[in-house]
Design an enzyme around this catalytic site. Structure first.
Site, PDB file in Angstrom:
ATOM      1  N   SER A   7       7.707   5.090  -2.019  1.00  0.00           N
ATOM      2  CA  SER A   7       6.556   4.289  -1.596  1.00  0.00           C
ATOM      3  C   SER A   7       6.357   3.119  -2.545  1.00  0.00           C
ATOM      4  O   SER A   7       6.111   3.308  -3.742  1.00  0.00           O
ATOM      5  CB  SER A   7       5.297   5.155  -1.573  1.00  0.00           C
ATOM      6  OG  SER A   7       4.158   4.318  -1.556  1.00  0.00           O
ATOM      7  N   HIS A  30       9.131   3.106   1.962  1.00  0.00           N
ATOM      8  CA  HIS A  30       7.848   3.492   2.559  1.00  0.00           C
ATOM      9  C   HIS A  30       6.810   2.414   2.225  1.00  0.00           C
ATOM     10  O   HIS A  30       6.558   2.110   1.059  1.00  0.00           O
ATOM     11  CB  HIS A  30       7.429   4.850   1.980  1.00  0.00           C
ATOM     12  CG  HIS A  30       6.204   5.445   2.603  1.00  0.00           C
ATOM     13  ND1 HIS A  30       6.214   6.149   3.778  1.00  0.00           N
ATOM     14  CD2 HIS A  30       4.914   5.446   2.186  1.00  0.00           C
ATOM     15  CE1 HIS A  30       5.000   6.577   4.069  1.00  0.00           C
ATOM     16  NE2 HIS A  30       4.181   6.148   3.118  1.00  0.00           N
ATOM     17  N   ASP A  32       2.950   1.326   2.598  1.00  0.00           N
ATOM     18  CA  ASP A  32       1.602   1.826   2.869  1.00  0.00           C
ATOM     19  C   ASP A  32       0.668   0.676   3.212  1.00  0.00           C
ATOM     20  O   ASP A  32       0.404  -0.186   2.379  1.00  0.00           O
ATOM     21  CB  ASP A  32       1.066   2.566   1.640  1.00  0.00           C
ATOM     22  CG  ASP A  32       1.742   3.910   1.452  1.00  0.00           C
ATOM     23  OD1 ASP A  32       1.700   4.726   2.387  1.00  0.00           O
ATOM     24  OD2 ASP A  32       2.337   4.137   0.383  1.00  0.00           O
ATOM     25  N   MET A  34      -3.097  -0.342   4.234  1.00  0.00           N
ATOM     26  CA  MET A  34      -4.467   0.203   4.194  1.00  0.00           C
ATOM     27  C   MET A  34      -5.466  -0.900   4.508  1.00  0.00           C
ATOM     28  O   MET A  34      -5.321  -2.016   4.020  1.00  0.00           O
ATOM     29  CB  MET A  34      -4.764   0.740   2.793  1.00  0.00           C
ATOM     30  CG  MET A  34      -3.780   1.785   2.315  1.00  0.00           C
ATOM     31  SD  MET A  34      -4.248   2.357   0.675  1.00  0.00           S
ATOM     32  CE  MET A  34      -2.836   3.390   0.286  1.00  0.00           C
ATOM     33  N   HIS A  63       3.635   3.122   7.076  1.00  0.00           N
ATOM     34  CA  HIS A  63       2.552   4.106   7.179  1.00  0.00           C
ATOM     35  C   HIS A  63       1.242   3.342   7.375  1.00  0.00           C
ATOM     36  O   HIS A  63       0.693   2.788   6.425  1.00  0.00           O
ATOM     37  CB  HIS A  63       2.552   4.948   5.888  1.00  0.00           C
ATOM     38  CG  HIS A  63       1.472   5.975   5.820  1.00  0.00           C
ATOM     39  ND1 HIS A  63       1.193   6.677   4.659  1.00  0.00           N
ATOM     40  CD2 HIS A  63       0.601   6.444   6.747  1.00  0.00           C
ATOM     41  CE1 HIS A  63       0.200   7.514   4.887  1.00  0.00           C
ATOM     42  NE2 HIS A  63      -0.180   7.384   6.143  1.00  0.00           N
ATOM     43  N   MET A  65      -2.361   3.117   7.592  1.00  0.00           N
ATOM     44  CA  MET A  65      -3.648   3.788   7.319  1.00  0.00           C
ATOM     45  C   MET A  65      -4.727   2.806   7.744  1.00  0.00           C
ATOM     46  O   MET A  65      -5.475   2.262   6.922  1.00  0.00           O
ATOM     47  CB  MET A  65      -3.737   4.148   5.841  1.00  0.00           C
ATOM     48  CG  MET A  65      -2.878   5.347   5.496  1.00  0.00           C
ATOM     49  SD  MET A  65      -2.638   5.540   3.729  1.00  0.00           S
ATOM     50  CE  MET A  65      -1.209   4.505   3.513  1.00  0.00           C
ATOM     51  N   MET A 136       0.420  14.542   5.559  1.00  0.00           N
ATOM     52  CA  MET A 136      -0.100  14.078   4.259  1.00  0.00           C
ATOM     53  C   MET A 136      -0.339  15.275   3.349  1.00  0.00           C
ATOM     54  O   MET A 136      -1.000  16.247   3.746  1.00  0.00           O
ATOM     55  CB  MET A 136      -1.420  13.319   4.453  1.00  0.00           C
ATOM     56  CG  MET A 136      -1.298  11.969   5.135  1.00  0.00           C
ATOM     57  SD  MET A 136      -0.107  10.855   4.379  1.00  0.00           S
ATOM     58  CE  MET A 136      -0.807  10.612   2.737  1.00  0.00           C
ATOM     59  N   GLY A 141      -4.856   7.087   0.789  1.00  0.00           N
ATOM     60  CA  GLY A 141      -5.645   6.012   0.189  1.00  0.00           C
ATOM     61  C   GLY A 141      -5.162   5.590  -1.186  1.00  0.00           C
ATOM     62  O   GLY A 141      -5.286   4.420  -1.545  1.00  0.00           O
ATOM     63  N   PHE A 142      -4.608   6.520  -1.936  1.00  0.00           N
ATOM     64  CA  PHE A 142      -4.232   6.192  -3.311  1.00  0.00           C
ATOM     65  C   PHE A 142      -2.941   6.898  -3.715  1.00  0.00           C
ATOM     66  O   PHE A 142      -2.709   8.040  -3.298  1.00  0.00           O
ATOM     67  CB  PHE A 142      -5.345   6.618  -4.277  1.00  0.00           C
ATOM     68  CG  PHE A 142      -6.653   5.943  -3.980  1.00  0.00           C
ATOM     69  CD1 PHE A 142      -6.938   4.689  -4.509  1.00  0.00           C
ATOM     70  CD2 PHE A 142      -7.571   6.537  -3.123  1.00  0.00           C
ATOM     71  CE1 PHE A 142      -8.127   4.055  -4.198  1.00  0.00           C
ATOM     72  CE2 PHE A 142      -8.774   5.904  -2.798  1.00  0.00           C
ATOM     73  CZ  PHE A 142      -9.059   4.657  -3.344  1.00  0.00           C
ATOM     74  N   GLY A 143      -2.157   6.223  -4.538  1.00  0.00           N
ATOM     75  CA  GLY A 143      -0.972   6.852  -5.113  1.00  0.00           C
ATOM     76  C   GLY A 143      -1.369   7.679  -6.324  1.00  0.00           C
ATOM     77  O   GLY A 143      -2.513   7.607  -6.786  1.00  0.00           O
ATOM     78  N   GLY A 144      -0.459   8.477  -6.820  1.00  0.00           N
ATOM     79  CA  GLY A 144      -0.668   9.199  -8.079  1.00  0.00           C
ATOM     80  C   GLY A 144      -1.594  10.396  -8.016  1.00  0.00           C
ATOM     81  O   GLY A 144      -2.059  10.873  -9.046  1.00  0.00           O
ATOM     82  N   ASP A 174       4.083  13.276   2.361  1.00  0.00           N
ATOM     83  CA  ASP A 174       3.668  12.097   1.593  1.00  0.00           C
ATOM     84  C   ASP A 174       2.476  12.461   0.708  1.00  0.00           C
ATOM     85  O   ASP A 174       1.416  12.830   1.207  1.00  0.00           O
ATOM     86  CB  ASP A 174       3.279  10.988   2.590  1.00  0.00           C
ATOM     87  CG  ASP A 174       2.856   9.690   1.926  1.00  0.00           C
ATOM     88  OD1 ASP A 174       2.966   9.575   0.684  1.00  0.00           O
ATOM     89  OD2 ASP A 174       2.403   8.791   2.660  1.00  0.00           O
ATOM     90  N   GLY A 175       2.687  12.329  -0.612  1.00  0.00           N
ATOM     91  CA  GLY A 175       1.597  12.521  -1.559  1.00  0.00           C
ATOM     92  C   GLY A 175       1.916  13.568  -2.604  1.00  0.00           C
ATOM     93  O   GLY A 175       2.139  14.726  -2.283  1.00  0.00           O
ATOM     94  N   GLY A 176       1.984  13.129  -3.855  1.00  0.00           N
ATOM     95  CA  GLY A 176       2.206  14.070  -4.962  1.00  0.00           C
ATOM     96  C   GLY A 176       3.583  14.718  -4.972  1.00  0.00           C
ATOM     97  O   GLY A 176       3.754  15.798  -5.532  1.00  0.00           O
ATOM     98  N   GLY A 196       6.019   8.014  -4.486  1.00  0.00           N
ATOM     99  CA  GLY A 196       5.625   6.741  -5.078  1.00  0.00           C
ATOM    100  C   GLY A 196       5.736   6.794  -6.574  1.00  0.00           C
ATOM    101  O   GLY A 196       6.702   6.308  -7.170  1.00  0.00           O
ATOM    102  N   SER A 197       4.743   7.416  -7.214  1.00  0.00           N
ATOM    103  CA  SER A 197       4.725   7.394  -8.678  1.00  0.00           C
ATOM    104  C   SER A 197       5.927   8.115  -9.285  1.00  0.00           C
ATOM    105  O   SER A 197       6.441   7.686 -10.316  1.00  0.00           O
ATOM    106  CB  SER A 197       3.408   7.954  -9.208  1.00  0.00           C
ATOM    107  OG  SER A 197       3.014   9.072  -8.473  1.00  0.00           O
TER     108      SER A 197
HETATM  109  C1  DX5 Z   1      -1.166   7.527  -0.195  1.00  0.00           C
HETATM  110  C2  DX5 Z   1       0.096   6.912   0.317  1.00  0.00           C
HETATM  111  C3  DX5 Z   1       1.313   7.388  -0.357  1.00  0.00           C
HETATM  112  C4  DX5 Z   1       1.373   7.126  -1.840  1.00  0.00           C
HETATM  113  C5  DX5 Z   1       2.163   8.241  -2.435  1.00  0.00           C
HETATM  114  O1  DX5 Z   1      -2.193   7.221   0.659  1.00  0.00           O
HETATM  115  O2  DX5 Z   1       0.250   7.203   1.698  1.00  0.00           O
HETATM  116  O3  DX5 Z   1       2.482   6.926   0.297  1.00  0.00           O
HETATM  117  O4  DX5 Z   1       1.956   5.898  -2.190  1.00  0.00           O
HETATM  118  O5  DX5 Z   1       2.117   8.124  -3.810  1.00  0.00           O
HETATM  119  P1  DX5 Z   1       2.459   9.337  -4.778  1.00  0.00           P
HETATM  120  O6  DX5 Z   1       3.880   9.748  -4.480  1.00  0.00           O
HETATM  121  O7  DX5 Z   1       2.286   8.754  -6.128  1.00  0.00           O
HETATM  122  O8  DX5 Z   1       1.494  10.449  -4.467  1.00  0.00           O
HETATM  123 ZN    ZN Z   2       2.190   6.716   2.622  1.00  0.00          ZN
END
Ligand code: DX5
Ligand code: ZN
Length: 219
Positions: A7, A30, A32, A34, A63, A65, A136, A141-144, A174-176, A196-197
């Site tokens: 991401s 990927h 994102d 928003m 993606h 959102m 999800m 909404g947020f990475g990390g 997707d996520g964590g 992502g992170s």
């Molecule tokens: C969150 C995004 C993800 C995000 C994942 O809303 O949809 O794609 O970038 O980031 P990580 O892998 O850091 O959780």
């Molecule tokens: Zn995403």
């Protein structure tokens, strides 16, 4: 087939070309999107996607959102999206079905996405129309953020339902996602992994991608 989809939300937007070139060993990119309405954050949109499309041939996994994505699927397809994910919470069932049909007519892969609190049964009206279901594993909404372990049961239910219907649908998470949290997701039946992170914070991004791929393949 296992696919890794880094991401770019965790990339450096001032050096997006450099950062996307550094993940060339992945399968998808990927993106994102928003709108500050469907999720409490604003990221990137159509012009950024157009720019990314100019310098990469990688599959762009978009993606959305955003509220009522039907309004924008044509523009995202024209901007270069290959896979277009629409949240089923973002509109009525009728409009989500219309968005998926439109995406398919445009020659792109239609996908539905479910937030953590949305149950597997909510996907039922959409199975026959989508090529991918995105589960999800954090609140969008947020990475990390930290992976929500309880989501593996939902992945299993969705995989079972696809098999029952004789569908070879991709299941994305997707996520964590890390080289640890990817294992229960792959075991439960997911085969496309957003990270992502985990990828962009790594010193060597190709190595991070290889670690994810290896962990998923071994699971
Ligand atoms: C969150 C995004 C993800 C995000 C994942 O809303 O949809 O794609 O970038 O980031 P990580 O892998 O850091 O959780
Ligand atoms: Zn995403």
């Amino acid at each position: 087939m296992i696919k890794i989809s880094p991401s770019i939300l965790s990339a450096d937007f001032a050096n997006l070309q450099r950062d996307i070139e550094a993940i060339a060993s992945a399968d998808y990119v990927h993106v994102d999107v928003m709108d500050g309405l469907f999720v409490p954050n604003i990221s990137v949109g159509i012009p950024v996607l157009q720019s990314v499309r100019k310098f990469t041939d990688m599959t762009l996994d978009v993606h959305l959102m955003i509220d009522r994505p039907l309004r924008y699927v044509e523009q995202f397809a024209a901007a270069g999206a290959d896979i277009i994910n629409c949240h089923i919470e973002a509109d009525t069932e009728e409009n989500t079905l219309a968005a998926l049909k439109r995406i398919r007519e445009l020659g792109k892969v239609p996908a539905v996405t479910v937030k953590p609190k949305t149950p597997a049964e909510a996907v039922e009206p959409f199975y026959e129309l989508c090529g991918l279901v995105l589960v999800m594993t954090v609140e969008p909404g947020f990475g990390g953020q930290s992976f929500i372990a309880g989501m593996t049961e939902k992945i299993r239910l969705i995989r079972t339902e696809c098999e029952k219907r004789g569908l070879d649908t991709d299941i994305e998470v997707d996520g964590g996602i890390t080289d640890e949290t990817i294992v229960p997701c792959a075991k439960a039946g997911a085969n496309v992994f957003v990270a992502g992170s985990y990828v962009f914070r790594a010193k060597d991004r190709s190595e991070a991608i290889a670690r994810l791929r290896e962990a998923a393949e071994k699971a």
